[in-house]
Design a protein around this motif. Structure first.
Motif, PDB file in Angstrom:
ATOM      1  N   HIS A 101       2.772   4.498  11.108  1.00 45.96           N
ATOM      2  CA  HIS A 101       2.384   2.903  12.133  1.00 45.96           C
ATOM      3  C   HIS A 101       1.450   2.009  11.142  1.00 45.96           C
ATOM      4  N   SER A 102       0.339   2.598  10.590  1.00 47.20           N
ATOM      5  CA  SER A 102      -0.757   1.733   9.405  1.00 47.20           C
ATOM      6  C   SER A 102      -0.997   2.356   8.476  1.00 47.20           C
ATOM      7  N   PRO A 103       1.012   2.156   6.975  1.00 47.54           N
ATOM      8  CA  PRO A 103       0.322   1.976   5.955  1.00 47.54           C
ATOM      9  C   PRO A 103      -0.409   1.210   5.197  1.00 47.54           C
ATOM     10  N   ILE A 104      -1.107   1.868   3.911  1.00 51.63           N
ATOM     11  CA  ILE A 104      -2.324   1.807   3.173  1.00 51.63           C
ATOM     12  C   ILE A 104      -1.770   1.588   1.475  1.00 51.63           C
ATOM     13  N   LYS A 105      -2.882   0.814   1.314  1.00 50.96           N
ATOM     14  CA  LYS A 105      -3.210   1.665  -0.208  1.00 50.96           C
ATOM     15  C   LYS A 105      -4.612   1.330  -0.348  1.00 50.96           C
ATOM     16  N   ILE A 106      -4.615   2.828  -0.614  1.00 52.95           N
ATOM     17  CA  ILE A 106      -6.227   3.076  -0.670  1.00 52.95           C
ATOM     18  C   ILE A 106      -6.651   3.596  -2.524  1.00 52.95           C
ATOM     19  N   SER A 107      -7.952   3.581  -2.408  1.00 54.74           N
ATOM     20  CA  SER A 107      -8.889   3.487  -3.392  1.00 54.74           C
ATOM     21  C   SER A 107      -9.239   5.041  -2.942  1.00 54.74           C
ATOM     22  N   LEU A 108      -9.405   6.026  -4.721  1.00 53.23           N
ATOM     23  CA  LEU A 108      -9.425   7.217  -4.261  1.00 53.23           C
ATOM     24  C   LEU A 108     -11.426   7.025  -3.664  1.00 53.23           C
ATOM     25  N   GLU A 109     -12.435   6.145  -4.182  1.00 55.98           N
ATOM     26  CA  GLU A 109     -13.418   5.567  -4.114  1.00 55.98           C
ATOM     27  C   GLU A 109     -13.629   6.168  -2.349  1.00 55.98           C
ATOM     28  N   ASP A 110     -11.920   5.251  -2.158  1.00 54.05           N
ATOM     29  CA  ASP A 110     -12.388   5.304   0.125  1.00 54.05           C
ATOM     30  C   ASP A 110     -12.034   6.362   0.254  1.00 54.05           C
TER      31      ASP A 110
END
Ligand code: MTE
Length: 327
Positions: free
Chosen positions: A117-126
Motif C-alpha cells: 500500500h505504501s511503496p518507499i525509497k528509503i535511505s540507509l540513514e532513515d
C-alpha cells in the motif's frame, strides 16, 4: 553452463591474506583518504580498501546482543572477510576481498515496492533511525558444505516490511543487488562466469517475516565490509548461503514465486527453498556433514543439522511439504 564447473561456494585454505598485509593496505588507503560508510553510522572517518568497515558506535546506534542466538566458537574475522562469494567481483574466493573496494556504498537507499500500500525509497540513514539493531550469532551453512559462526548486527526484515503495508495478494519477496559499472564482472562478464546481474533472491512472505530473518548492516561489531555485502544484506540462517543476498537496493513484494539467480542457472542443483537439509543430497555431493571454518588451518568436520539447527523455530513453516521436492 559454467555452473557445472564453478560451484557457488568453493573455498580453499590457501586464500588467507596475512593480517599484516591487510593492516598495511588499510593504512595506505586511509592516508589516501577514501571516505567510508562510517559517515552514515555517525562516525566520520576515512577507511581503507579491504573493508571500509568501522566500529558501530553504540551511543549513536545502541544495540544488545540477543542471547537466544549464540554459537561458538566464532569464525575469526579474518576468515569471514577473506573467503567470500560475491560474483560481481569475481569467482575466486579471495576476489571480493581484493576488489570490492570499488563498491560505492554511500549514499545508499533501498526501494521497497510491488504489492504494497505504501511503496518507499528509503535511505540507509532513515532505515537505521527506524529499526532496532541487535547482535545475533548465527551459524552460516554454505551449500558447498562448509560453515562459519558469525556475529551479525542487524534488524528483523519483518519490521522493515511493516513500513510499506503489504497487500493481501503479496505472497513472496524478491530482493535485488546493486549493479554498478565499476564492478569487475559488470565491466567484464567473463569474470563473473557470465552470470546475469543483478543478483536476485527470493523468500516466501512468511519466511521473510519470520523473526530469525534479518537484514544485516554489520558483523563483529563493525559495519559490513564491502566483500560481505555492504551496506545491507539478507541473513536467513536456516537456508544455504546463496539465499543471503548482498548489497540490496530493491525489495519487491510479489504474488508469484520469483526466480532467483542460482535457481535460474540450474534449478536441479539450487532450489528456491534451499533449506539446509542433511537428508537431501545435492546432485553432486552429500549434505550430511560440513567443514566448520574456525581457528587454525584445518577444517573441523561436523554433522549438518536439519534447518541448520533452527528447526524448532522454523520447521512449522514447512509443515506438510515434501522437502525432497521443495529443496
Ligand atoms: N550476493 C550477491 N549479490 N552476489 C553473490 O555472488 N553469493 C552468495 C551470497 N550472496 C552472492 C550473494 C553466496 S553463494 C554465498 S555462500 C554468500 O553470499 C556468501 O556470503 P559471505 O561472502 O559473506 O560468506
Amino acid at each position: 553452463m559454467l555452473i557445472k564447473v564453478k560451484k557457488p561456494c568453493e573455498i580453499s585454505e590457501n586464500l588467507i591474506t596475512p593480517q599484516e598485509n591487510y593492516e598495511n593496505r588499510r593504512k595506505i588507503l586511509k592516508a589516501i583518504g577514501i571516505l567510508g560508510i562510517g559517515s552514515v553510522f555517525g562516525i566520520d572517518m576515512l577507511e581503507g580498501l579491504d573493508a571500509k568497515s568501522v566500529k558501530i558506535n553504540k551511543n549513536t546506534y545502541p544495540y544488545q546482543t540477543d542471547s537466544n542466538y549464540f554459537q561458538s566458537p566464532l569464525t575469526p574475522y579474518e576468515k569471514a572477510t577473506t573467503y567470500n562469494n560475491f560474483y560481481e567481483f569475481g569467482m575466486q574466493k579471495e576476489d571480493p576481498y581484493h576488489r570490492a573496494n570499488v563498491l560505492q556504498t554511500n549514499p545508499w537507499s533501498v526501494v521497497i515496492d510491488g504489492e504494497v500500500h505504501s511503496p518507499i525509497k528509503i535511505s540507509l540513514e532513515d532505515i537505521l533511525k527506524k529499526m532496532q539493531l541487535q547482535e545475533r550469532i548465527y551459524h552460516f551453512r554454505c551449500v558447498e558444505a562448509w560453515s562459519m559462526n558469525i556475529p551479525w548486527l542487524g534488524f528483523e526484515l519483518g519490521d522493515l516490511l511493516k513500513l510499506v503495508k503489504p497487500k493481501g495478494n503479496a505472497k513472496f519477496v524478491l530482493f535485488e543487488t546493486a549493479v554498478q559499472n565499476t564492478m569487475p564482472a559488470i565491466k567484464n562478464p567473463s569474470l563473473g562466469g557470465y552470470i546475469k546481474f543483478p543478483y536476485k533472491e527470493g523468500l516466501r512472505l512468511d519466511e521473510a517475516n519470520h523473526k530469525l530473518t534479518i537484514l544485516a548492516v554489520g558483523m563483529y561489531g563493525k559495519t559490513l565490509p564491502n566483500q560481505n555485502g555492504a551496506p545491507l544484506r539478507l541473513i536467513v540462517p536456516w537456508k544455504y548461503g546463496f539465499k543471503n543476498i548482498k548489497s540490496i537496493i530493491r525489495i519487491t513484494l510479489v504474488e508469484k514465486i520469483p526466480v532467483s539467480t542460482w535457481t535460474s542457472l540450474d534449478s536441479s542443483e539450487y532450489g528456491f527453498y534451499a533449506n539446509v537439509n542433511p537428508n537431501v543430497a545435492h546432485p553432486r555431493w552429500s549434505q550430511a556433514s560440513e567443514r566448520f571454518i574456525g581457528d587454525g588451518f584445518g577444517f573441523n568436520k561436523i554433522p549438518t543439522e536439519m534447518f541448520n539447527g533452527y528447526g524448532e523455530e522454523v520447521g512449522r513453516l514447512y509443515a506438510g511439504m515434501d522437502l525432497r521436492k521443495n529443496y
